[in-house]
Enzyme design. Structure first.
Site, short mmCIF file in Angstrom:
data_model
loop_
_atom_site.label_atom_id
_atom_site.label_comp_id
_atom_site.label_asym_id
_atom_site.label_seq_id
_atom_site.Cartn_x
_atom_site.Cartn_y
_atom_site.Cartn_z
CB CYS A 104 -1.52 -8.83 12.22
SG CYS A 104 0.19 -8.77 12.77
CB CYS B 269 1.37 -5.22 14.17
SG CYS B 269 1.61 -6.19 12.71
CG ASP C 234 7.65 14.93 -12.82
OD1 ASP C 234 8.32 15.60 -13.61
OD2 ASP C 234 7.99 14.67 -11.67
CG ASP D 289 7.80 13.90 -7.56
OD1 ASP D 289 7.95 14.41 -8.67
OD2 ASP D 289 8.74 13.60 -6.82
CG ASP E 202 5.57 17.70 -11.50
OD1 ASP E 202 5.92 17.98 -12.65
OD2 ASP E 202 6.19 16.90 -10.77
#
Lengths: 729, 53
Positions: free
Chosen positions: A49, A52, A451, A628, A632
């Protein structure tokens, strides 16, 4: 993006080589704020925003040495001009202001600069300007201007249209020439041919005082097709810059120890086998090697999926990608880069990728039918009319009308318009789509493989049964646990702190790598044999307080938010769900039960995971792999589609089609649903384009098509397709 | 009809100004951060004096 070789039949693909080309051309131009050397880029995933922006810019401005700081809210990024300053104080300043910040590698990101998008926008603007002016003149001609007035209007149109086409339609010509050189056809060939023939024919008609000129049609064709291209380039840029951002987050370095025992931070590329490197707690190992001195606990979760660290001491072989958790170790490098265990997994990934069935995107399939059909139709129209009338000029006019009317405005917009809407929607839900064809592939999924460690669970153990322990013991446990960086100890420390129990005052806290933590008064926390407790099954740590018998503290893994809901939703929709893990059976069974998965397998190595995916694919299933770890990656590459969480290792994110940022696992079934409706819209859009052509082609073949009819057909089909795409929101 | 001789050049000229303005805006990177620019006007920073850079 492998720019140079991307020769494909889809019009959208031409944006990629164009991007690299314009990026090269634009590279010389200086950036807005000084030169790149003094610039530091920060990723700010949390900003959203106006407040920010000001907070972050003000925080950065107060750091001494900062000359200027500017936040880009669209890219969630800050560019800081600070000559001679490191990123660390800037990151600290932003974090002190309450926002997450990461340093980005400016060199990696320089490549993803949006010169291609700006180039296309410029061409689109020129085409739009010319189209509007020529259309105004054409309206006058359609509504009855004749003789000298009509000729004048045609000449003015030509004067506007020809230079505009030469500039704005360049991307199509370049791409068409490129594929023609290698003897192939793509969507840009009929587009270029239609544009050139329309312009040439109209110019000839104008000199002959003819009634029909197609300048407006040629321009609006260029305009609509460029709009599709621009959408496509923007989408690729968003995905590419995000991918670059993710890889820029890891800056691989290692601490080399020279003969004199001095440490120096060097790039991985400068290391050689035989070098000594020092690894501190929290470091990821940069190479395979043998420990020379020191002991540590190694977290192998990314390599093997094991949820618990293993102890390693002098003489033990260790592998790149493992993380040292406690104790400083020095290791002698035995293998680097492609020779490491990590490198071998990459080979496995490469093999899996070549073995993956080549997916032909819908746009390519449409183009493969479309491009030859259009050419044949136009040629048939020319020959047919030439045979029937013997008039070359009339026949050529009709052939041009056929080419223009069938020209794929709607086809050029059909895919990018839907894909933009769909990826935008997924991004807002926290799923970043990296691959162009991912949406289409996600739509076909009927089996999902998860996983365990780091995917279905957050990879963080949670202590259970703490209530049974007296507060005094918990206080001692917290004091011990907070002295260690072992994941079990940290989880225990956090859990006790959350109960508001203060740490006991223990002196002489020391961590013994591979064993545990000891404190004054005989307090110990760590391995069963070291603490003197009897082992229990499953994940546990042992606490000896110095008085009374040592106790076991058991742990279970926390499911990621939305894991059980995601599994339930998938199964309710008839999608098969499996859990494939490299961890031990007890841990996998427990997590599978909590997530509601009956079909699970434990103890799988990377090859076995990839083989499982291949078997299912052989059996005709469309597999989505969610994982992850490095273990994998081969499976991720072998699957029809793949998703990895943002916390995943770099290698896993790179091979995945989509990255789950923030969002919960519940986004996965939602993403499958979005992908399905997006693909349905794309097919509908092809249907719309085909329906328009089905009406327009006979009219054009009969020689009844006027420039007005061409303009109407083109605009209506393009608008219909765009509106249909927007329905996705 | 002679009015066309004035009107057409005038309309082209006016449209051309718009096109040049757009090209200028694109070159000046005014389309690099549309979200940020939309949000920035809501903040009170530099309302009293121009930003010193």
């Amino acid at each position: 993006m492998s720019g140079g070789v991307a020769i494909s039949a889809c019009p959208a693909c031409a944006a990629a080589p164009l991007a690299t080309e314009t990026a090269r051309r634009g590279a010389g131009r200086g950036a807005l704020m000084g030169d790149a050397d003094s610039q530091i880029l920060l990723a700010l995933p949390g900003i959203h925003c106006a407040a920010c922006i000001s907070t972050v810019e003000r925080a950065l401005g107060t750091v001494p040495g900062v000359r200027a700081a500017r936040v880009n809210l669209t890219l969630r990024r800050a560019t800081v001009e600070a000559p001679g300053l490191e990123a660390a104080p800037l990151v600290a300043a932003v974090e002190a202001a309450g926002y997450e910040a990461h340093e980005l590698d400016a060199a990696t990101l320089a490549r993803s600069e949006d010169t291609a998008g700006r180039d296309l926008l410029m061409r689109l603007a020129v085409a739009g300007f010319a189209m509007m002016n020529v259309m105004l003149l054409s309206v006058a001609v359609w509504s009855g201007a004749s003789d000298a007035t009509r000729d004048l209007f045609h000449w003015i149109s030509a004067a506007i249209a020809l230079p505009t086409l030469a500039f704005s339609a360049q991307p199509f010509f370049v791409s068409a020439v490129r594929v023609l050189r290698v003897g192939r056809l793509n969507m840009d060939v009929p587009i270029s041919l239609a544009l050139l023939l329309a312009a040439g024919m109209s110019l000839y008609e104008t000199t002959q005082h003819g009634a029909h000129a197609y300048f407006d049609a040629a321009l609006s064709l260029t305009f609509f097709l460029l709009a599709g291209r621009l959408l496509d380039a923007r989408m690729r840029r968003a995905a590419r810059s995000a991918a670059a951002e993710l890889s820029a987050l890891e800056v691989p370095r290692a601490r080399r120890v020279d003969a004199a025992g001095q440490e120096a931070l060097v790039a991985i590329a400068d290391l050689a086998p035989g070098d000594l490197i020092r690894v501190r707690p929290g470091d990821r190992l940069a190479a395979d090697g043998v420990i020379e001195s020191g002991t540590t606990d190694l977290d192998r979760a990314f390599l093997t999926g094991e949820s618990l660290p293993v102890a390693a001491g002098p003489g033990d072989a260790v592998h790149a990608g493992e993380v040292a958790l406690s104790g400083v170790v020095t290791l002698r490098i035995t293998a680097l880069g492609p020779d490491t265990a990590l490198g071998r997994i990459r080979d496995l990934v490469a093999r899996a990728e070549t073995a993956r069935m080549r997916y032909t995107p819908l746009a390519d399939r449409a183009a493969a039918i479309y491009a030859p059909a259009v050419h044949l139709l136009a040629a048939a129209a020319f020959l047919g009319w030439l045979w029937a009338s013997g008039d070359v000029r009339l026949s050529l006019n009709i052939a041009v009308a056929v080419l223009i009317i069938t020209c794929p405005c709607a086809l050029g917009l059909a895919v990018p318009a839907v894909a933009t809407a769909a990826t935008g929607r997924l991004y807002r839900h926290g799923l970043l789509v990296k691959s162009d064809t991912a949406l289409e592939r996600l739509a076909t999924i009927d089996t999902v493989i998860f996983d365990k460690t780091g995917t279905l669970t957050d990879g963080r153990p949670d202590p259970v049964g703490l209530d049974a322990l007296p507060a005094r013991d918990l206080g001692i446990a917290r004091a011990l646990a907070e002295a260690s960086s072992h994941p079990l100890a940290r989880a225990l420390g956090r859990a006790i702190a959350a109960r508001g129990i203060a740490p006991a005052e223990l002196g002489d806290l020391r961590e013994e790598p591979g064993r545990g933590v000891a404190g004054s008064g005989g307090a110990r926390l760590g391995r069963a044999d070291w603490v003197g407790a009897t082992r229990v099954d499953g994940t546990a740590t042992y606490l000896g307080t110095g008085h009374g018998a040592p106790v076991a503290i058991r742990f279970s893994e926390t499911l990621r938010p939305g894991a059980a809901e995601a599994v339930a939703t998938l199964r309710a929709r008839g999608v098969a769900v499996r859990l494939c893990s490299g961890d031990v059976a007890a841990a996998v069974a427990e997590v599978a039960a909590r997530a509601g998965i009956d079909d699970w397998e434990a103890g799988l190595d990377p090859e076995a995971k990839a083989a499982r995916v291949a078997d299912l694919t052989q059996a005709g299933r469309q597999v989505l792999m969610v994982g992850d770890g490095l273990n994998d990656t081969a499976a991720l590459a072998a699957a029809r589609a793949s998703i990895s969480p943002a916390s995943a290792l770099d290698a896993a994110r790179v091979v995945s089609d989509a990255v789950l940022i923030g969002g919960t696992l519940e986004e996965i079934p939602a993403a499958l649903a979005t992908a399905r409706s997006a693909t349905r819209r794309i097919v509908e859009n092809f249907g719309v384009a085909a329906a328009y052509n089905a009406v327009a082609i006979p009219v054009a073949l009969a020689g009844l098509a006027t420039p007005l009819a061409a303009a109407l057909a083109m605009s209506f089909s393009s608008i219909t397709v765009s509106i249909n795409a927007l329905r996705l929101r | 009809m002679s009015v066309l001789a004035i009107l057409i050049p005038v309309s082209l000229f006016l449209g051309g100004i718009g096109l040049l303005a757009f090209v200028w805006a694109v070159r000046g990177r005014q389309f690099d951060d549309p979200e940020g620019d939309a949000a920035r006007m809501l903040s009170d920073d530099w309302d009293d004096r121009p930003r010193p850079d």
